[in-house]
Structures are given as structure tokens and as C-alpha cells.
Design a protein around this motif. Structure first.
Motif, PDB file in Angstrom:
ATOM      1  N   SER A  71       0.961  -1.317   0.045  1.00  0.00           N
ATOM      2  CA  SER A  71       0.057   0.072  -0.092  1.00  0.00           C
ATOM      3  C   SER A  71       0.922   1.218  -0.126  1.00  0.00           C
ATOM      4  O   SER A  71       0.525   2.373  -0.422  1.00  0.00           O
ATOM      5  N   LEU A  74       1.145   3.770  -3.095  1.00  0.00           N
ATOM      6  CA  LEU A  74       0.233   4.598  -3.332  1.00  0.00           C
ATOM      7  C   LEU A  74       0.489   6.013  -2.693  1.00  0.00           C
ATOM      8  O   LEU A  74      -0.023   6.991  -3.083  1.00  0.00           O
ATOM      9  N   ASP A  94      -1.702  -7.869  -6.031  1.00  0.00           N
ATOM     10  CA  ASP A  94      -1.809  -6.471  -5.352  1.00  0.00           C
ATOM     11  C   ASP A  94      -0.639  -5.526  -5.765  1.00  0.00           C
ATOM     12  O   ASP A  94      -1.230  -4.175  -5.707  1.00  0.00           O
ATOM     13  N   ALA A  97      -1.860  -4.048  -9.097  1.00  0.00           N
ATOM     14  CA  ALA A  97      -2.961  -2.958  -9.008  1.00  0.00           C
ATOM     15  C   ALA A  97      -2.406  -1.802  -8.467  1.00  0.00           C
ATOM     16  O   ALA A  97      -2.951  -0.647  -9.009  1.00  0.00           O
ATOM     17  N   ALA A  98      -1.506  -1.925  -7.414  1.00  0.00           N
ATOM     18  CA  ALA A  98      -1.015  -0.737  -6.847  1.00  0.00           C
ATOM     19  C   ALA A  98      -0.375   0.195  -7.793  1.00  0.00           C
ATOM     20  O   ALA A  98      -0.266   1.266  -7.831  1.00  0.00           O
ATOM     21  N   LYS A 100      -0.529   0.197 -11.056  1.00  0.00           N
ATOM     22  CA  LYS A 100      -1.564   0.507 -11.932  1.00  0.00           C
ATOM     23  C   LYS A 100      -2.241   1.902 -11.514  1.00  0.00           C
ATOM     24  O   LYS A 100      -2.456   2.870 -12.094  1.00  0.00           O
ATOM     25  N   GLN A 101      -2.644   1.724 -10.169  1.00  0.00           N
ATOM     26  CA  GLN A 101      -3.380   2.830  -9.548  1.00  0.00           C
ATOM     27  C   GLN A 101      -2.255   4.179  -9.520  1.00  0.00           C
ATOM     28  O   GLN A 101      -2.872   5.399  -9.881  1.00  0.00           O
ATOM     29  N   ALA A 102      -1.154   3.905  -9.078  1.00  0.00           N
ATOM     30  CA  ALA A 102      -0.286   4.971  -8.925  1.00  0.00           C
ATOM     31  C   ALA A 102       0.131   5.527 -10.136  1.00  0.00           C
ATOM     32  O   ALA A 102       0.259   7.011 -10.318  1.00  0.00           O
ATOM     33  N   ALA A 104      -2.195   5.800 -12.824  1.00  0.00           N
ATOM     34  CA  ALA A 104      -3.317   6.488 -12.931  1.00  0.00           C
ATOM     35  C   ALA A 104      -3.476   7.897 -12.051  1.00  0.00           C
ATOM     36  O   ALA A 104      -3.969   8.761 -12.688  1.00  0.00           O
ATOM     37  N   ASP A 105      -2.737   7.723 -10.918  1.00  0.00           N
ATOM     38  CA  ASP A 105      -2.673   8.966 -10.233  1.00  0.00           C
ATOM     39  C   ASP A 105      -1.821  10.051 -10.545  1.00  0.00           C
ATOM     40  O   ASP A 105      -1.671  11.173  -9.833  1.00  0.00           O
TER      41      ASP A 105
END
Length: 324
Positions: A71, A74, A94, A97-98, A100-102, A104-105
Motif C-alpha cells: 500500500s 500509493l 496486489d 494493482a497498486a 496501475k493505480q499509482a 493513474a494518479d
């Protein structure tokens, strides 16, 4: 108010290359005491955290246990993914996913060596220009056909996503990031501690090894004859006579078997022979040019630079130790 410090998350996965991880940690993390002789800096300008789903067994067999949870990715401003032993293996969901989210951010994403495979699995590379270790180019292209791979680049800066080639190219990329964040002078001072040039000329092509010729088809005898006669003039007509074929038929069959023209293949073999002679012999550059069939040092320089990305003289300086 004090500006928040830039946070770097280094992602450690099973089989992580120790050198890649160490280069990132040293470039962005705590400075060695000798740095105070170069620059008055109480703390490095980054906060660094190593993230992993669990304890990590590295590529050298020892385990890293002091890791932060996934986590933490992120919370980072820059996410660094070092290379690893089996980059094509499916990675922890996990982690992907982290990452990819980072991305996207809008976080800065950095891959070192084979770490590009992990960013690819996370789906953040499509349409981007990246690099990875030259020896993994075929596997990378097969796995990620929508990514623009430049396997000859030492590193690639594609804006939000940055990537390095082989292990020590990680140093080149980290210094580039330091230069972008804090200026050339700061990057130069870190390079002085690392005893590494702030910027290396040329790309990975000068380190790539030409695959050994393994002709197994009908053209095997004539290809072997060409390799035995590289110093001689090798026109299409002469090679065709040796193969007992017309020039047109030889060229068509050669392209079908190798995917390239006869003259292009001969030029690659001559450059490969020249590289070996520049590394292992005391021949001058002109003598190497004649020994490999180029005929002149200018012709060899032209083909050499096109294939290797540097000059014969620079290649010899890098790959042949000076005589004691």
C-alpha cells in the motif's frame, strides 16, 4: 510551511536483482559520509521506502525482511521497479494493482532492467517508448506488442514513465532523474561518489553480443563459406556462384531463411568479427577493417556505428584493457 519531501517507493519482488535495488537506494536514499566532502547536505532530498507483499528472496539468494506493505506504493511520488530473475512470470496481483493505480494518479514510474516487464503486466506501458535489457528484447516484444521497445537505448525518458536497460544502465537513469529533479551540478556530485560518469555516450548496442550463427537450412554450406571468406570481396554474384544459384534465387532464398538480405547479413558478420578483433587483438583499426572485408576504415566506421552505436576506436577503449 515545509514542502513535503519527495517519496520514492522501490518495489522488491521475488528474485529482485540486488544491484538494481542497491543503485536505486543509493541514488535516492541516505548519502554515504564521504558525500559531505563534496556537498553540504544534511539529508538526501528523498524519502525512500522498499515495498513488498512479503519477505523477498533476492537474485543472490539472501532474504530482505525489512519491507513496507504494498500500500505504500500509493503514497509515493516516484515508483521504482528493479529488474528480477524471471520477469515474465505473473507478478503478485496486489503489486500490479497498486502500480496501475499509482500510474493513474500521475506518479512517476521507473523501471530498471527487466523491471519493465512488471510495468507491462500492470498495463501502464501501452503506446509508450521504453527499454529493457537488450537480451530480453524478443521476450518483451512478444509479451507486450503494444509497447514501443528501444532495446538499444541505455535509458528512455518518456515523460511519466522512465526505463533503463541493463543493470548498470540503472545508474545512468537514476543520475538522469537526479539531474532532472535537482540540476546537473547535483547529479555530477552524486556521480563523483559513485565513480560513474554523469552521462555515458552510446547505448546498449555496444554491449549486445551478436548471436552465434546456427544455419541449419539448405543455405548452411554457403553461409559457412561466407564466414570463412569474410576478408574477401563478397558480391551477391560471387556468393551465388559458390551456391550454384542465380543471384536472384539466392537473394530470395536468403531472405526467406534469415529475414534479411545477403549483404546485410554479411555486414553484421563483419562487424561481429571486427568487435572480436578490437577486443582481443593488437591490430590497428585500419588493419581490422581489411581483416574483416570492409576494405577501408571509413567503411567499417560507418557500418560499426550503425550497428553498435559507437565508433571502433571508442569501442576498443571501452572493451580492451590497456597493455601494462
Amino acid at each position: 510551511m515545509t514542502k513535503p519531501r519527495h517519496r520514492v517507493a522501490i518495489v522488491a519482488l521475488p528474485g529482485t536483482f540486488v544491484l538494481d535495488l542497491a543503485v536505486a537506494a543509493q541514488a535516492f536514499g541516505r548519502r554515504p559520509s564521504v558525500f559531505t566532502k563534496i556537498r553540504d547536505e544534511a539529508r538526501a532530498p528523498y524519502d525512500v521506502v522498499v515495498c513488498s507483499p512479503a519477505e523477498v528472496e533476492t537474485s543472490l539468494g539472501f532474504t530482505i525482511g525489512d519491507v513496507a506493505p504494498v500500500s505504500e506504493i500509493l503514497t509515493a511520488d516516484t515508483v521504482v521497479v528493479p529488474g528480477l530473475e524471471a520477469p515474465w512470470a505473473p507478478q503478485h496481483p496486489d503489486v500490479l494493482a497498486a502500480i496501475k493505480q499509482a500510474a493513474a494518479d500521475g506518479k512517476r514510474m521507473v523501471s530498471l532492467c527487466a523491471g519493465a516487464f512488471v510495468l507491462g503486466q500492470a498495463g501502464v506501458l501501452d503506446g509508450r517508448r521504453v527499454t529493457t535489457h537488450w537480451a530480453l528484447a524478443d521476450e518483451f516484444r512478444e509479451a507486450f506488442p503494444a509497447v514501443l521497445l528501444d532495446e538499444h537505448a541505455m535509458y528512455v525518458d518518456d515523460g511519466q514513465v522512465l526505463s533503463a536497460g541493463g543493470m548498470l544502465a540503472s545508474t545512468d537513469l537514476c543520475l538522469h532523474i537526479l539531474r532532472s529533479d535537482h540540476g546537473q551540478s547535483y547529479a555530477n556530485d552524486v556521480s563523483r561518489v559513485l565513480i560513474s560518469p554523469p552521462h555515458r555516450v552510446g547505448g546498449q548496442a555496444q554491449y549486445a553480443r551478436e548471436p552465434q550463427v546456427r544455419a541449419t537450412g539448405p543455405l548452411e554450406p554457403v553461409m559457412a563459406w561466407v564466414l570463412d571468406n569474410l576478408p574477401e570481396p563478397l558480391s551477391l554474384e560471387r556468393v551465388a556462384r559458390q551456391a550454384h544459384l542465380s543471384p536472384r534465387t539466392l537473394e530470395r532464398r536468403f531472405r526467406a531463411e534469415t529475414g534479411e538480405s545477403l549483404q546485410s547479413w554479411i555486414a553484421r558478420q563483419r562487424v561481429a568479427r571486427a568487435r572480436a578483433l578490437l577486443e582481443d587483438s593488437a591490430l590497428t583499426v585500419t588493419e581490422v577493417a581489411h581483416a574483416t572485408g570492409f576494405g577501408s576504415s571509413e567503411s567499417m566506421r560507418r557500418h560499426f556505428r550503425a550497428q553498435v552505436g559507437t565508433s571502433p576506436q571508442a569501442y576498443r577503449a571501452a572493451f580492451r584493457a590497456p597493455v601494462a
